[in-house]
Design a protein around this motif. Sequence first.
Motif, PDB file in Angstrom:
ATOM      1  N   LYS A   1      52.612 124.397  63.704  1.00  0.00           N
ATOM      2  CA  LYS A   1      51.650 123.971  62.675  1.00  0.00           C
ATOM      3  C   LYS A   1      51.820 122.482  62.394  1.00  0.00           C
ATOM      4  N   PRO A   2      50.757 121.834  61.922  1.00  0.00           N
ATOM      5  CA  PRO A   2      50.914 120.417  61.518  1.00  0.00           C
ATOM      6  C   PRO A   2      51.858 120.321  60.321  1.00  0.00           C
ATOM      7  N   ILE A   3      52.380 119.146  60.077  1.00  0.00           N
ATOM      8  CA  ILE A   3      53.245 118.955  58.911  1.00  0.00           C
ATOM      9  C   ILE A   3      52.660 117.889  57.985  1.00  0.00           C
ATOM     10  N   ASP A   4      53.062 117.975  56.732  1.00  0.00           N
ATOM     11  CA  ASP A   4      52.664 116.969  55.743  1.00  0.00           C
ATOM     12  C   ASP A   4      53.933 116.480  55.056  1.00  0.00           C
ATOM     13  N   ILE A   5      54.382 115.301  55.444  1.00  0.00           N
ATOM     14  CA  ILE A   5      55.610 114.745  54.861  1.00  0.00           C
ATOM     15  C   ILE A   5      55.286 113.559  53.946  1.00  0.00           C
ATOM     16  N   GLY A   6      54.025 113.451  53.576  1.00  0.00           N
ATOM     17  CA  GLY A   6      53.652 112.423  52.595  1.00  0.00           C
ATOM     18  C   GLY A   6      53.276 111.078  53.193  1.00  0.00           C
ATOM     19  N   VAL A   7      53.081 111.033  54.505  1.00  0.00           N
ATOM     20  CA  VAL A   7      52.775 109.748  55.160  1.00  0.00           C
ATOM     21  C   VAL A   7      51.426 109.193  54.681  1.00  0.00           C
ATOM     22  N   GLN A   8      50.442 110.091  54.470  1.00  0.00           N
ATOM     23  CA  GLN A   8      49.111 109.599  54.077  1.00  0.00           C
ATOM     24  C   GLN A   8      49.195 108.846  52.749  1.00  0.00           C
ATOM     25  N   ASP A   9      49.922 109.422  51.804  1.00  0.00           N
ATOM     26  CA  ASP A   9      50.073 108.760  50.500  1.00  0.00           C
ATOM     27  C   ASP A   9      50.868 107.467  50.644  1.00  0.00           C
ATOM     28  N   PHE A  10      51.931 107.519  51.454  1.00  0.00           N
ATOM     29  CA  PHE A  10      52.776 106.334  51.598  1.00  0.00           C
ATOM     30  C   PHE A  10      51.998 105.177  52.228  1.00  0.00           C
ATOM     31  N   CYS A  11      51.245 105.499  53.291  1.00  0.00           N
ATOM     32  CA  CYS A  11      50.501 104.439  53.996  1.00  0.00           C
ATOM     33  C   CYS A  11      49.407 103.837  53.118  1.00  0.00           C
ATOM     34  N   LYS A  12      48.891 104.644  52.186  1.00  0.00           N
ATOM     35  CA  LYS A  12      47.880 104.131  51.267  1.00  0.00           C
ATOM     36  C   LYS A  12      48.477 102.989  50.434  1.00  0.00           C
ATOM     37  N   THR A  13      49.730 103.159  50.039  1.00  0.00           N
ATOM     38  CA  THR A  13      50.425 102.155  49.226  1.00  0.00           C
ATOM     39  C   THR A  13      50.978 101.027  50.082  1.00  0.00           C
ATOM     40  N   CYS A  14      51.649 101.404  51.151  1.00  0.00           N
ATOM     41  CA  CYS A  14      52.372 100.428  51.980  1.00  0.00           C
ATOM     42  C   CYS A  14      51.422  99.827  53.005  1.00  0.00           C
ATOM     43  N   LYS A  15      51.311  98.537  53.017  1.00  0.00           N
ATOM     44  CA  LYS A  15      50.443  97.900  54.017  1.00  0.00           C
ATOM     45  C   LYS A  15      51.254  96.914  54.840  1.00  0.00           C
ATOM     46  N   ILE A  16      52.539  97.170  54.948  1.00  0.00           N
ATOM     47  CA  ILE A  16      53.421  96.207  55.605  1.00  0.00           C
ATOM     48  C   ILE A  16      52.983  95.954  57.048  1.00  0.00           C
ATOM     49  N   CYS A  17      52.641  97.020  57.770  1.00  0.00           N
ATOM     50  CA  CYS A  17      52.251  96.832  59.179  1.00  0.00           C
ATOM     51  C   CYS A  17      51.006  95.959  59.272  1.00  0.00           C
ATOM     52  N   ALA A  18      50.046  96.201  58.349  1.00  0.00           N
ATOM     53  CA  ALA A  18      48.795  95.428  58.374  1.00  0.00           C
ATOM     54  C   ALA A  18      49.057  93.966  58.000  1.00  0.00           C
ATOM     55  N   GLU A  19      49.960  93.771  57.053  1.00  0.00           N
ATOM     56  CA  GLU A  19      50.245  92.397  56.618  1.00  0.00           C
ATOM     57  C   GLU A  19      51.071  91.627  57.654  1.00  0.00           C
ATOM     58  N   GLN A  20      51.924  92.350  58.371  1.00  0.00           N
ATOM     59  CA  GLN A  20      52.767  91.695  59.370  1.00  0.00           C
ATOM     60  C   GLN A  20      52.044  91.483  60.701  1.00  0.00           C
ATOM     61  N   CYS A  21      51.051  92.319  60.988  1.00  0.00           N
ATOM     62  CA  CYS A  21      50.388  92.247  62.304  1.00  0.00           C
ATOM     63  C   CYS A  21      49.767  90.858  62.505  1.00  0.00           C
ATOM     64  N   PRO A  22      50.232  90.096  63.502  1.00  0.00           N
ATOM     65  CA  PRO A  22      49.717  88.733  63.672  1.00  0.00           C
ATOM     66  C   PRO A  22      48.235  88.707  64.026  1.00  0.00           C
ATOM     67  N   SER A  23      47.761  89.760  64.681  1.00  0.00           N
ATOM     68  CA  SER A  23      46.375  89.744  65.162  1.00  0.00           C
ATOM     69  C   SER A  23      45.383  90.208  64.111  1.00  0.00           C
ATOM     70  N   GLY A  24      45.856  90.828  63.054  1.00  0.00           N
ATOM     71  CA  GLY A  24      44.943  91.381  62.043  1.00  0.00           C
ATOM     72  C   GLY A  24      44.224  92.620  62.531  1.00  0.00           C
ATOM     73  N   ALA A  25      44.796  93.301  63.515  1.00  0.00           N
ATOM     74  CA  ALA A  25      44.116  94.463  64.087  1.00  0.00           C
ATOM     75  C   ALA A  25      44.209  95.700  63.202  1.00  0.00           C
ATOM     76  N   ILE A  26      45.223  95.733  62.332  1.00  0.00           N
ATOM     77  CA  ILE A  26      45.439  96.936  61.516  1.00  0.00           C
ATOM     78  C   ILE A  26      44.706  96.774  60.191  1.00  0.00           C
ATOM     79  N   SER A  27      43.978  97.813  59.812  1.00  0.00           N
ATOM     80  CA  SER A  27      43.150  97.744  58.605  1.00  0.00           C
ATOM     81  C   SER A  27      44.013  97.711  57.338  1.00  0.00           C
ATOM     82  N   LYS A  28      43.613  96.828  56.412  1.00  0.00           N
ATOM     83  CA  LYS A  28      44.273  96.816  55.105  1.00  0.00           C
ATOM     84  C   LYS A  28      43.455  97.629  54.097  1.00  0.00           C
ATOM     85  N   GLY A  29      42.307  98.104  54.543  1.00  0.00           N
ATOM     86  CA  GLY A  29      41.401  98.807  53.630  1.00  0.00           C
ATOM     87  C   GLY A  29      41.605 100.308  53.647  1.00  0.00           C
TER      88      GLY A  29
END
Lengths: 107, 483
Positions: free
Chosen positions: B333-361
């Motif tokens: 079965k799929p799992i839910d470990i809270g990543v969706q909620d965490f990623c909503k708050t944390c935008k570190i990957c989007a802010e660090q990505c030099p190319s701006g490819a990752i959505s901050k929205g």
Amino acid sequence: MWFFTSGAFWFAEGIVFVLAITGLKVWMEDRNTPFGLWKCLLASLWMLMLGFTIAFIGTSVGENEIVAAKKGGIIFSVICFITGVVVWRLLRIGRVKIAPGDEDEEV
Amino acid sequence: MDRRQFLKAIGGGSAVAGSTGLWFFGTEAGRSPDSYTGMKNREGGYQTFDRKKWAVSNPTYDKVGPTSRADGRTDVIFARMGYLRRYDKEKGLDSFPPHVRDYYTKHPEDLELDITVRREIHQKRAEDVKKYRNEFILSKAWSSAMGAVGPRGVNGPPEEWDFPRGGASTPYKMKDPRQTSRLIKKVSHQCGSTLVGIAELNPDWVYKYPMNGGRGFKANEPIEVPEHWKYAIVVGVPMSWDPMYANPPYGTSNDAYSLSRIVAYRLTAFIKSLGYAARPHTPGASYDLMVPPILVDAGIGEQGRHSIVITPELGCNFRPSIVTTNIPMEADKPIDIGVQDFCKTCKICAEQCPSGAISKGEKETIRGYERYALHSSKCSNFWSSKLGNMGCRLCVAVCPYTRKANWLHKAALNVTMHDPTGLSDHALAGMQELLYPGQEPQKYYMPSMGGENASYRPVPWWLKTEDFIDLPDPEEPTTRSSE
């Protein structure tokens, strides 16, 4: 598995923890300060916080995360110091004055 | 010394000993080989997370409308790049076949990025490679070594290649699907996989058209999802941890790509030996389907803001392969470990990505499913511009979930998983930014594009070229393979 991340280490750590709390209790009682269960728990909690701080800094150094070791070390040490002052004052509650001129006296 | 004095002295000594012990515990926990999860895994000892406790009935992506399948020819950047050399400025979009023309008509920004920007970048890169290649001699040699071994690719259509002896074999009757799942998981670990999960294959994840007409498919003929692609077995192995933190320039995907491929082909051979059909879908670009949502379906993890799947054991430091098969199994079965909620708050990957490819929205609807968008042209332009090993992997390195397995990071994971309020997400994301900061994104670029060839963390000692090799003159012409 190395010693410091093994179960044997935590067994030894548990023993020294109990000895440290026992030593503190005797020391406080010798200074005419009662050291009941709630004080014992309070002191234990503070020692756990101090232990966390030391382990955090050590782990960050081990991981080569020097910024985390420095910043985290400062933040958690300040928290430890402030709470330590508060805890110390709480632990001294109930201290009995036994001789005039004792400058440490507090009730 | 009386009894009370003795107890006080012992107590004081114990406090000092206990504190010293905790220091050594910390340093040992931080550098212990046991925290490099997945670097020894044949007995499955690293898939330790209790997934059943966090299992949910539905995957953590939302189906919000009519769905469609991705077009492997144009939606996948690797396939799209194959058409770029046909581009003639005079002819414009007419240089391309109709499906590519349609794609670029709908995505004009990609046309600019894929052609004009890419050409400019490659010219600049050629100059920088000459100047700075010495820095990367060892890391490139290591990457080359890691990619040196691999199985032969799939070269036939599913109705032939997937079956033992072209379909002539009679499968053994398996006693029980649940037992078969157990067997397959054990064998996957024995084949070298750190993580393994099983899903029933959702046909939505199969490409509508094959990526580049290889693997037995004819170019521009739609893929009919074969009936025997009933299940998807997901396997995954981590990239070496210390070089991974030294991305973008010093890490490599080759170590995990290579092992992931080997595991998938071993597993394919095992299943075929039992008389069933099996087909490996492996990195770098040998797929007939999209991998991340299948990982989610199989309960391996959840898809993060950066589009990579985040697992409890490895964060997103892993490279998966998939084996499609018809051996009867019980799916996870799929799992839910809270990543969706965490990623909503944390935008570190989007802010660090030099190319701006990752959505901050917010999440967007893509082919009928809601997820964070990833701009693959921007991503590709950065990783093909930078020096050192191919690829970037910076989003993998900076993700707060991608941390080694020691008490500190396990505790943080447990806090965020168990907190229903979401408050800890803010606290932990804030602490991540404060305590584990990255570089200014511009610094990750090569010097001719205003950067410093920076890495998220320093290069590991064994990849520091200058400590081992008398550096040649960078301007000197060379035919060494590492360049």
